[in-house]
Design a protein around this motif. Structure first.
Motif, mmCIF file in Angstrom:
data_model
loop_
_atom_site.group_PDB
_atom_site.id
_atom_site.type_symbol
_atom_site.label_atom_id
_atom_site.label_comp_id
_atom_site.label_asym_id
_atom_site.label_seq_id
_atom_site.Cartn_x
_atom_site.Cartn_y
_atom_site.Cartn_z
ATOM 1 N N PRO A 3 11.540 20.329 52.261
ATOM 2 C CA PRO A 3 10.274 19.902 52.857
ATOM 3 C C PRO A 3 10.490 18.920 54.004
ATOM 4 C CG PRO A 3 10.651 18.763 50.782
ATOM 5 C CD PRO A 3 11.707 19.819 50.889
ATOM 6 N N ASP A 4 9.549 18.905 54.952
ATOM 7 C CA ASP A 4 9.633 17.945 56.049
ATOM 8 C C ASP A 4 9.492 16.518 55.536
ATOM 9 O OD1 ASP A 4 9.882 20.001 57.879
ATOM 10 O OD2 ASP A 4 7.709 20.153 58.183
ATOM 11 N N ARG A 5 8.689 16.360 54.458
ATOM 12 C CA ARG A 5 8.528 15.029 53.870
ATOM 13 C C ARG A 5 8.474 15.175 52.359
ATOM 14 N NH1 ARG A 5 5.854 12.289 57.570
ATOM 15 N NH2 ARG A 5 7.681 10.984 57.991
ATOM 16 N N ALA A 6 9.152 14.292 51.654
ATOM 17 C CA ALA A 6 9.192 14.304 50.198
ATOM 18 C C ALA A 6 8.590 13.012 49.662
ATOM 19 C CB ALA A 6 10.624 14.459 49.698
ATOM 20 N N VAL A 7 7.653 13.141 48.727
ATOM 21 C CA VAL A 7 7.032 11.998 48.051
ATOM 22 C C VAL A 7 7.586 11.982 46.632
ATOM 23 C CG1 VAL A 7 4.862 10.986 47.266
ATOM 24 C CG2 VAL A 7 4.963 12.183 49.478
ATOM 25 N N ILE A 8 8.354 10.956 46.307
ATOM 26 C CA ILE A 8 9.134 10.954 45.075
ATOM 27 C C ILE A 8 8.769 9.765 44.192
ATOM 28 C CG2 ILE A 8 11.440 10.993 44.075
ATOM 29 C CD1 ILE A 8 10.959 13.376 45.835
ATOM 30 N N GLY A 9 8.334 10.061 42.961
ATOM 31 C CA GLY A 9 8.138 9.009 41.973
ATOM 32 C C GLY A 9 9.487 8.503 41.477
ATOM 33 N N VAL A 10 9.711 7.201 41.571
ATOM 34 C CA VAL A 10 11.030 6.651 41.268
ATOM 35 C C VAL A 10 11.010 5.743 40.036
ATOM 36 C CG1 VAL A 10 11.876 6.847 43.628
ATOM 37 C CG2 VAL A 10 10.660 4.762 42.943
ATOM 38 N N ASP A 11 10.084 6.010 39.115
ATOM 39 C CA ASP A 11 10.029 5.213 37.896
ATOM 40 C C ASP A 11 11.003 5.703 36.828
ATOM 41 O OD1 ASP A 11 8.174 3.435 38.878
ATOM 42 O OD2 ASP A 11 6.457 4.601 38.199
ATOM 43 N N PRO A 49 18.605 3.804 54.526
ATOM 44 C CA PRO A 49 17.442 2.930 54.327
ATOM 45 C C PRO A 49 16.317 3.137 55.334
ATOM 46 C CG PRO A 49 19.484 1.702 54.147
ATOM 47 C CD PRO A 49 19.856 3.048 54.663
ATOM 48 N N GLY A 50 16.633 3.592 56.529
ATOM 49 C CA GLY A 50 15.602 3.755 57.552
ATOM 50 C C GLY A 50 14.963 5.133 57.582
ATOM 51 N N ASP A 51 15.320 6.005 56.659
ATOM 52 C CA ASP A 51 14.836 7.384 56.658
ATOM 53 C C ASP A 51 13.465 7.455 56.005
ATOM 54 O OD1 ASP A 51 14.442 10.083 56.596
ATOM 55 O OD2 ASP A 51 16.309 10.579 55.563
ATOM 56 N N ASP A 52 12.412 7.621 56.827
ATOM 57 C CA ASP A 52 11.060 7.654 56.269
ATOM 58 C C ASP A 52 10.586 9.067 55.949
ATOM 59 O OD1 ASP A 52 10.492 8.707 58.744
ATOM 60 O OD2 ASP A 52 9.067 7.143 59.343
ATOM 61 N N ARG A 53 11.493 10.013 55.916
ATOM 62 C CA ARG A 53 11.118 11.348 55.451
ATOM 63 C C ARG A 53 10.904 11.360 53.938
ATOM 64 N NH1 ARG A 53 15.983 14.843 57.397
ATOM 65 N NH2 ARG A 53 16.976 12.991 56.496
ATOM 66 N N VAL A 54 11.440 10.360 53.257
ATOM 67 C CA VAL A 54 11.235 10.192 51.824
ATOM 68 C C VAL A 54 10.301 9.009 51.606
ATOM 69 C CG1 VAL A 54 12.314 9.717 49.599
ATOM 70 C CG2 VAL A 54 13.493 11.134 51.280
ATOM 71 N N ILE A 55 9.178 9.266 50.945
ATOM 72 C CA ILE A 55 8.240 8.198 50.589
ATOM 73 C C ILE A 55 8.380 7.963 49.088
ATOM 74 C CG2 ILE A 55 5.860 7.389 50.641
ATOM 75 C CD1 ILE A 55 5.257 9.471 52.767
ATOM 76 N N ARG A 56 8.837 6.777 48.717
ATOM 77 C CA ARG A 56 9.013 6.450 47.303
ATOM 78 C C ARG A 56 7.708 5.882 46.746
ATOM 79 N NH1 ARG A 56 13.750 5.965 50.002
ATOM 80 N NH2 ARG A 56 15.719 6.393 48.885
ATOM 81 N N VAL A 57 7.354 6.301 45.533
ATOM 82 C CA VAL A 57 6.144 5.796 44.888
ATOM 83 C C VAL A 57 6.487 5.294 43.500
ATOM 84 C CG1 VAL A 57 4.669 7.388 46.191
ATOM 85 C CG2 VAL A 57 5.421 8.018 43.911
#
Length: 466
Positions: free
Chosen positions: A223-231, A246-254
């Motif tokens: 995917p162009d962007r991944a939203v990943i739950g990191v609990d 660290p600067g890669d904003d293609r991954v959004i951690r939640v």
């Protein structure tokens, strides 16, 4: 209807004639394929013949002459605990096996998109818990913001039943491990991983296989962007694997409960407040505590994931917050169905495993808990730390007594039936308490599915409240 591409003039077999199977037949025919079908149920086969379809026993080797593809329904085992005989026969005949998700991804884009001002996008949501709420919430936010959107997959309609894409549209798909495990094409624009807890272990030969099925959406889908739950560690691992640094904003951690201020892009909730951080500073904040459609920390994690998706699609914080406040919630998922005399009644019949039930128990202060059913592998031990808010448990199911014995430190009444459990909970509930159906078990010992169980709870509550 999404017409399947590149099948014109071919013969395609469809295994399983439930909701997705019937839609697959229509989509294949619309794409110009000749379809043959098989279902283990005699009634389904008879209906297919009445509809003019060719029925072949796909478990027989001779049935594969001239067949170029098998499309199987997600509920049919294709590897563990053992492959369906028709799938094994397809392997022996050298026929590729796919499912409707794979057909969707290879057929959704068409030449009509060349005339669009904004290319349509596909958002996929997977994980153990929260994927239905997250998917529905994303769809609601888009609709409330005026963005064309359709919702399908493991929720609502089959993916091939969707309408062809419109200019600028976003399709939101909830995908189970059954669907991601087999699909030969997985190409979402944005992919969400909510969390992981043990479930469907027999189907995937253990937790590792279950996680691998979910991970395919990211590792193979790209995917162009991944939203990943990191609990959980699995989410942390996957976020690390997908990120270039660290600067890669293609991954959004939640997260629900953990500050993620060091990530390039993160959305997290703590003590009922959602915060969005980008490049080391907070850019948005929302008080989630008053949003009635999203109660509890587990729903706050869902809200974080939906927020991240909406932001990645270009929506502004004010529009997202306003849409969240109008979100009504989903049936059978922390669904507030009534309140009387200061007692709230909540239907979370979808809490079919220990992890989802634990999250429901953490969402309310004092609970009259209706639980029980067909116990899943692993027992109820992980629930014990979360029983502090339970005033009393009212246990249903054919094995209610055995279930009740696994709930130490709380009073548990063996009720067996939903009617008795609701009756006793209403009789004993006091103002400020919540009567919560969160079974921590499957429904199949007494009901066809969790929806029927939830509907029974709602009917019993309403009958007694008048």
């Amino acid at each position: 209807m999404i017409a399947v591409q590149n099948v014109a003039g071919t013969r395609v077999a469809v295994l399983g004639l439930g909701r997705s199977g019937r839609a697959t037949v229509r989509a294949l025919e619309q794409g110009g394929a000749t379809v043959v079908v098989w279902d283990d149920g005699g009634e389904a086969r008879a209906q297919a013949e009445a509809d003019g379809l060719e029925v072949r026993d796909l478990t027989k080797a001779k049935s594969w002459d001239g067949v170029s593809l098998l499309v199987t329904s997600p509920g049919i085992p294709h590897l563990y605990p053992q492959p369906h005989p028709a799938i094994a026969a397809a392997w022996d005949a050298g026929v590729p096996v796919d499912n409707d998700i794979g057909l969707f991804f290879r057929s959704f884009a068409t030449d009509a998109w060349d005339g669009f001002g904004t290319r349509p996008k596909v958002v996929t949501v997977t994980g153990s818990n929260g994927k239905s709420t997250t998917s529905a919430l994303i769809h609601h936010i888009l609709a409330e913001s005026g963005r064309p959107s359709q919702l399908a997959g493991n929720i609502g309609r089959g993916v091939l039943d969707l309408e062809p894409a419109r200019d600028g549209e976003v399709v939101v798909l909830e995908l189970s491990s059954y669907q991601t495990d087999l699909a030969r094409a997985l190409t979402p624009d944005v992919a969400v991983f909510t969390n992981l807890s043990p479930d469907h272990l027999d189907r995937h030969a253990g937790l590792g296989g279950y996680f691998a099925a979910k991970r395919r959406l990211f590792a193979e889908g790209g995917p162009d962007r991944a939203v990943i739950g990191v609990d959980e560690n699995e989410g942390r691992y996957m976020a690390n694997q997908l990120s270039e640094g660290p600067g890669d904003d293609r991954v959004i951690r939640v997260s629900s409960g953990t500050k993620l201020e060091e990530a390039s892009w993160a959305v997290f909730a703590r003590k009922g407040f959602l915060a969005e951080w980008r490049k080391g500073r907070q850019v948005a904040s929302v008080d989630l505590r008053s949003i009635t459609g999203l109660p509890g920390a587990h729903n706050h994690q869902n809200a974080c994931a939906a927020w991240a998706v909406a932001r990645s699609l270009g929506l502004g914080p004010k529009a997202i917050e306003a849409a969240m406040r109008s979100y009504p919630g989903l049936p059978h998922r922390s669904q507030r169905i009534a309140e009387r005399g200061g007692v709230a009644f909540v239907n979370d019949s979808k809490a079919t495993n220990v992890d989802s039930a634990a999250k429901a128990l953490q969402a309310f202060a004092r609970i009259r808990w209706i639980c029980g059913g067909l116990e899943k592998e692993g027992g109820l031990g992980p629930l014990v730390p979360h029983l502090g808010s339970v005033a009393k448990a009212y246990v249903i199911g054919r094995e209610a007594a055995a279930f009740a014995r696994q709930l130490p430190g709380i009073e548990a009444e063996v009720c067996t039936t939903m009617a008795r459990a609701v009756e006793r909970a209403i009789a004993e509930a006091q103002a400020g308490e919540t009567v919560l159906l969160a079974p921590a078990a499957a429904s199949f010992d007494q009901y066809d599915n969790f929806e029927k169980r939830g509907e029974d709870f709602v009917a019993e509550v309403r009958a007694r409240l008048g």
